[in-house]
Enzyme design. Structure first.
Site, mmCIF file in Angstrom:
data_model
loop_
_atom_site.group_PDB
_atom_site.id
_atom_site.type_symbol
_atom_site.label_atom_id
_atom_site.label_comp_id
_atom_site.label_asym_id
_atom_site.label_seq_id
_atom_site.Cartn_x
_atom_site.Cartn_y
_atom_site.Cartn_z
ATOM 1 N N ALA A 15 0.946 -1.121 -0.181
ATOM 2 C CA ALA A 15 -0.022 0.002 0.061
ATOM 3 C C ALA A 15 1.030 1.287 -0.036
ATOM 4 O O ALA A 15 0.658 2.136 -0.804
ATOM 5 C CB ALA A 15 -0.769 -0.110 1.222
ATOM 6 N N LYS A 34 9.299 1.499 10.396
ATOM 7 C CA LYS A 34 9.777 1.057 11.797
ATOM 8 C C LYS A 34 11.034 0.302 11.736
ATOM 9 O O LYS A 34 11.961 0.272 12.419
ATOM 10 C CB LYS A 34 8.584 0.056 12.459
ATOM 11 C CG LYS A 34 8.642 0.555 13.772
ATOM 12 C CD LYS A 34 7.415 -0.441 14.361
ATOM 13 C CE LYS A 34 6.983 -0.155 15.623
ATOM 14 N NZ LYS A 34 5.774 -0.929 16.055
ATOM 15 N N ALA A 45 3.545 -12.387 2.271
ATOM 16 C CA ALA A 45 2.312 -13.101 1.529
ATOM 17 C C ALA A 45 2.709 -14.003 0.606
ATOM 18 O O ALA A 45 3.651 -14.041 -0.003
ATOM 19 C CB ALA A 45 1.525 -11.853 0.701
ATOM 20 N N GLY A 47 0.273 -17.003 -0.797
ATOM 21 C CA GLY A 47 -0.715 -17.357 -1.844
ATOM 22 C C GLY A 47 -0.840 -16.569 -3.277
ATOM 23 O O GLY A 47 -0.516 -17.307 -4.383
ATOM 24 N N GLY A 48 -1.302 -15.385 -3.225
ATOM 25 C CA GLY A 48 -1.158 -14.655 -4.611
ATOM 26 C C GLY A 48 -2.138 -13.372 -4.512
ATOM 27 O O GLY A 48 -2.226 -12.662 -3.360
ATOM 28 N N GLU A 112 -7.839 -20.841 -3.701
ATOM 29 C CA GLU A 112 -7.836 -20.864 -2.280
ATOM 30 C C GLU A 112 -9.182 -21.042 -1.822
ATOM 31 O O GLU A 112 -10.300 -21.231 -2.472
ATOM 32 C CB GLU A 112 -7.205 -19.512 -1.520
ATOM 33 C CG GLU A 112 -5.681 -19.446 -2.248
ATOM 34 C CD GLU A 112 -5.021 -18.300 -1.532
ATOM 35 O OE1 GLU A 112 -4.840 -18.202 -0.107
ATOM 36 O OE2 GLU A 112 -4.340 -17.600 -2.288
ATOM 37 N N ASP A 206 0.010 0.445 15.964
ATOM 38 C CA ASP A 206 0.273 1.777 16.493
ATOM 39 C C ASP A 206 -0.517 2.883 15.874
ATOM 40 O O ASP A 206 -0.990 3.660 16.354
ATOM 41 C CB ASP A 206 1.890 2.283 16.130
ATOM 42 C CG ASP A 206 2.927 1.195 16.708
ATOM 43 O OD1 ASP A 206 2.423 0.473 17.448
ATOM 44 O OD2 ASP A 206 3.874 1.286 16.061
ATOM 45 N N HIS A 227 -6.009 -17.431 10.555
ATOM 46 C CA HIS A 227 -5.677 -18.220 9.419
ATOM 47 C C HIS A 227 -5.414 -19.795 9.888
ATOM 48 O O HIS A 227 -4.872 -20.010 10.873
ATOM 49 C CB HIS A 227 -4.259 -18.040 8.712
ATOM 50 C CG HIS A 227 -4.029 -18.549 7.398
ATOM 51 N ND1 HIS A 227 -3.807 -19.978 7.124
ATOM 52 C CD2 HIS A 227 -3.805 -17.966 6.106
ATOM 53 C CE1 HIS A 227 -3.788 -20.152 5.804
ATOM 54 N NE2 HIS A 227 -3.710 -19.030 5.307
ATOM 55 N N ARG A 268 -12.136 -19.237 5.827
ATOM 56 C CA ARG A 268 -11.091 -19.198 6.791
ATOM 57 C C ARG A 268 -11.453 -19.437 8.158
ATOM 58 O O ARG A 268 -11.151 -20.126 8.842
ATOM 59 C CB ARG A 268 -10.085 -18.219 6.819
ATOM 60 C CG ARG A 268 -9.270 -18.091 5.650
ATOM 61 C CD ARG A 268 -8.043 -17.190 5.540
ATOM 62 N NE ARG A 268 -7.496 -17.395 4.508
ATOM 63 C CZ ARG A 268 -6.556 -16.210 3.975
ATOM 64 N NH1 ARG A 268 -6.264 -15.152 4.520
ATOM 65 N NH2 ARG A 268 -5.738 -16.451 2.801
ATOM 66 N N HIS A 329 -3.841 -13.725 11.657
ATOM 67 C CA HIS A 329 -3.223 -13.553 10.335
ATOM 68 C C HIS A 329 -3.605 -12.114 9.813
ATOM 69 O O HIS A 329 -2.844 -11.683 9.258
ATOM 70 C CB HIS A 329 -4.009 -14.578 9.442
ATOM 71 C CG HIS A 329 -3.445 -14.377 8.044
ATOM 72 N ND1 HIS A 329 -1.959 -14.592 7.821
ATOM 73 C CD2 HIS A 329 -3.873 -14.364 6.566
ATOM 74 C CE1 HIS A 329 -1.784 -14.448 6.592
ATOM 75 N NE2 HIS A 329 -2.924 -14.115 5.975
ATOM 76 N N GLU A 353 -3.821 -2.856 5.286
ATOM 77 C CA GLU A 353 -4.483 -3.305 6.673
ATOM 78 C C GLU A 353 -4.608 -2.644 7.566
ATOM 79 O O GLU A 353 -5.790 -2.760 8.445
ATOM 80 C CB GLU A 353 -3.464 -4.681 7.010
ATOM 81 C CG GLU A 353 -4.233 -5.848 7.928
ATOM 82 C CD GLU A 353 -3.233 -6.619 8.479
ATOM 83 O OE1 GLU A 353 -2.269 -6.867 7.730
ATOM 84 O OE2 GLU A 353 -3.594 -7.177 9.286
ATOM 85 N N ARG A 364 -12.247 -11.922 5.588
ATOM 86 C CA ARG A 364 -11.598 -11.718 4.175
ATOM 87 C C ARG A 364 -11.329 -13.037 3.333
ATOM 88 O O ARG A 364 -10.965 -14.001 3.864
ATOM 89 C CB ARG A 364 -10.324 -10.976 4.458
ATOM 90 C CG ARG A 364 -9.554 -11.058 3.225
ATOM 91 C CD ARG A 364 -8.290 -10.003 3.027
ATOM 92 N NE ARG A 364 -7.251 -10.475 3.983
ATOM 93 C CZ ARG A 364 -6.183 -11.538 3.623
ATOM 94 N NH1 ARG A 364 -6.319 -12.099 2.237
ATOM 95 N NH2 ARG A 364 -5.431 -11.854 4.376
ATOM 96 N N LEU A 370 -3.819 -8.060 -0.925
ATOM 97 C CA LEU A 370 -2.874 -7.242 -1.666
ATOM 98 C C LEU A 370 -3.447 -6.371 -2.640
ATOM 99 O O LEU A 370 -3.157 -5.421 -3.037
ATOM 100 C CB LEU A 370 -2.048 -8.577 -2.524
ATOM 101 C CG LEU A 370 -0.591 -9.069 -1.683
ATOM 102 C CD1 LEU A 370 -0.153 -10.188 -2.574
ATOM 103 C CD2 LEU A 370 0.027 -8.194 -0.996
HETATM 104 C C1 SIN Z 1 -2.361 -17.597 2.142
HETATM 105 O O1 SIN Z 1 -1.483 -17.844 1.262
HETATM 106 O O2 SIN Z 1 -2.880 -18.400 2.570
HETATM 107 C C2 SIN Z 1 -2.443 -16.286 2.580
HETATM 108 C C3 SIN Z 1 -2.914 -15.347 1.524
HETATM 109 C C4 SIN Z 1 -3.999 -14.347 2.000
HETATM 110 O O3 SIN Z 1 -3.631 -14.143 3.259
HETATM 111 O O4 SIN Z 1 -4.821 -14.092 1.535
#
Ligand code: SIN
Length: 430
Positions: A15, A34, A45, A47-48, A112, A206, A227, A268, A329, A353, A364, A370
Site C-alpha cells: 500500500a 519502523k 504473503a 498465496g497470491g 484458495e 500503532d 488463518h 477461513r 493472520h 490492513e 476476508r 494485496l
Molecule cells: C495464504 O497464502 O494462505 C495467505 C494469503 C492471504 O492471506 O490471503
C-alpha cells in the site's frame, strides 16, 4: 530538527509503496518505516493476488467475496476492487512483476478457500516478496521519494481535525516532526500484539492507537482473521504460514487418526473453527495437513519455500503430513476510510490492513488483501493529486516534543488503548 515535505507515507508494504509510485515526481514524498524496508507483512504473503477473470467472472467473484465476509462487506467497495483488478495487474506487469505462467505463456491461476474457481495469480509461494520487492525497487529509483528506515511513527500532528504531519523517532532515537499536508497511514495491522501470529512482531497497531487518540473514526477492530494453517512449532516467535493455496491445490486436513474432518476449502473462519474443535476432540496441539495429494513435482515447484521450511522443522511434506495450527493472520477492521482512502480527519489517509474500507466484511476472502491494498493506495494518491481542496485555514500547531521522551510509556499506552477497544468489542459481540 523539524522537516517538511508534501506527503508522508507510513509503511513500506504494497500500500505505502504503490501510493508513492502513483504520486507525481513534483511532490516531495517521505516514507517512514519502523524496521528495514523489507520488514513489512506484504513481503510475507504467499498465496497470491486475486484478479477478475473477465466480465463473466464478476458475479461469482463478487458472491465469493460477500459470502466469505458474511455479507457484511460494503458492496460499493467490493465492486470497485474487483473492477480495478485488471488495471492493477497490468500495472504490476509494467513495473516488472512476474507471475507464474503455463507452458503456453498464459497466466497460471491457483485456488484458495471459498473461491468458486481458480482466479489467483501467484509467483510460486512467494508472491508477496515478488510484488513488494519489485515495488520497493521502483520506489528506490524515484528521485522525489526518500525512505527513512528504522524510523518509528510516534504521533500525527493535528489541529481542528486536520492533519499537519507526523512526529517520528529515528534510528538514533532522535525525535522530530515532519510537516506535511498529506499523511498516508499504511503500516499494517496488529498481529504483533498476539502471541501466535503470522505477522512480523513489530506490527503492533500503532496507527490504530494514534487514530483513537485523535478521535479519528475506526471500525470493526474486533474483526480479526485467524488463518487455519500455520506450521506447528513449540518454539516462540512468528508463526510460519502454510498457504491456503496448498489446500487449494489439493492438500487435506486430517485428525490424529488420519481421517478428514472438514471441507478444506470453506472460508477461513469456518476451517479454523473446525480445526480447534478437532484439536479439542483429539486432545492435541495441532492437526495434520497432508500435501502428498499434490505430488512431488507440485510441492517442489509451486511451494519450494514452504517445502524448505518444513524440512527445517523436521518434516518432509513429500512423504509425511505436517502439523498445522490456526494463528492470527489479518485485521479486517481498522481506520475507517471512504472510497478515496480518506479518514475522518482532513489530510489523513489510510490504506492496506491499517484501514477499513469495508471490502472484507467480517472475514476476508483469500488473496484479496494485496489487491485491495493496491487499489486503495492508488485511490489515496489520486485524491491527493486531483481533489480540489480548500486551503488550510489554520497554521500547523507547535508540538511539544517532551511528551514523547518516554517511548516505553507511549507504546504501552498505545497497546493498552488498542487492546481495550478490542476487548470491549469482543465482549459486545460475544
Ligand atoms: C495464504 O497464502 O494462505 C495467505 C494469503 C492471504 O492471506 O490471503
Amino acid at each position: 530538527m523539524n522537516q517538511a515535505c508534501d506527503v508522508v507515507i507510513v509503511g513500506t508494504g504494497v500500500a505505502g509503496l504503490y501510493c508513492a509510485l502513483n504520486l507525481p515526481e513534483k511532490l516531495n514524498v517521505r516514507i517512514i518505516t519502523k524496521q528495514a524496508a523489507d520488514g513489512a507483512n506484504s513481503f510475507l504473503a504467499q498465496g497470491g493476488i486475486c484478479v477478475l477473470r473477465g466480465e463473466e467472472d464478476f458475479n461469482d467473484y463478487y458472491a465469493d467475496t460477500m459470502r466469505a465476509g458474511h455479507f457484511e462487506n460494503n458492496p460499493k467497495t467490493v465492486e470497485l476492487v474487483l473492477r480495478s483488478s485488471n488495471q492493477i495487474i497490468r500495472d504490476l506487469l509494467r513495473l516488472g512483476v512476474r507471475f507464474n505462467r503455463d507452458a503456453h505463456g498464459n497466466f497460471d491461476y491457483t485456488r484458495e478457500g471459498a473461491h468458486s474457481r481458480p482466479r489467483i495469480l501467484f509467483c510460486n509461494d512467494v508472491t508477496g516478496r515478488e510484488i513488494t520487492g519489485t515495488l520497493l525497487q521502483q520506489v528506490r529509483s524515484r528521485p522525489n521519494v526518500t525512505i527513512d528506515e528504522y524510523t518509528t511513527l510516534l504521533d500525527i500532528i493535528s489541529k481542528d481535525n486536520a492533519c499537519h504531519g507526523v512526529v517520528v523517532s529515528d534510528q538514533a532515537g532522535q525525535i522530530s516532526t515532519i510537516g506535511a499536508n498529506h499523511v498516508v497511514l499504511a503500516c499494517g495491522g496488529l498481529g504483533g500484539l498476539y502471541k501466535n501470529s503470522t505477522s512480523f512482531p513489530h506490527i503492533t497497531g500503532d496507527a490504530l492507537a494514534i487514530a483513537l487518540r485523535h478521535n479519528v473514526a475506526v471500525e470493526h477492530l474486533d474483526y480479526v482473521q485467524i488463518h487455519p494453517t500455520t506450521l506447528f512449532s513449540s518454539k516462540p516467535g512468528r508463526r510460519f504460514l502454510i498457504s491456503e493455496s496448498v489446500r487449494g491445490e489439493g492438500a487435506l486436513l486430517l485428525d490424529k487418526r488420519g481421517n478428514r474432518f472438514v471441507d478444506e476449502l470453506q472460508p477461513r473462519d469456518v476451517v479454523s473453527q473446525a480445526i480447534w474443535k478437532q484439536m479439542e476432540a483429539d486432545g492435541s496441539e495441532h492437526v495434520w495437513e497432508d500435501m502428498r495429494p499434490l505430488g512431488e513435482q507440485t510441492i517442489l515447484t509451486h511451494f519450494p519455500h514452504i517445502y524448505r521450511r518444513c524440512l527445517e522443522e523436521g518434516f518432509d511434506p513429500r512423504y509425511t503430513p505436517i502439523p498445522v495450527v490456526p494463528a492470527q493472520h489479518y485485521l479486517m477492521g481498522g481506520i475507517k476510510v471512504d472510497l478515496a482512502s480518506r479518514t475522518s480527519m482532513a489530510g489523513l489517509y489510510a490504506c492496506g490492513e491499517t484501514s477499513c474500507n469495508g471490502i472484507h466484511g467480517k472475514n476476508r476472502l483469500a488473496s484479496n488483501s494485496l489487491l485491495e491494498s493496491l487499489v486503495f493506495a492508488q485511490r489515496a494518491a489520486d485524491d491527493i493529486v486531483f481533489a480540489a481542496r480548500a486551503k488550510r485555514a489554520a497554521p500547523p500547531p507547535e508540538v511539544d516534543l517532551k511528551q514523547y521522551e518516554d517511548l516505553d510509556a507511549l507504546f504501552s499506552e498505545y497497546r493498552r488503548a488498542v487492546l481495550k477497544r478490542l476487548e470491549r468489542l469482543e465482549a459486545k459481540h460475544g
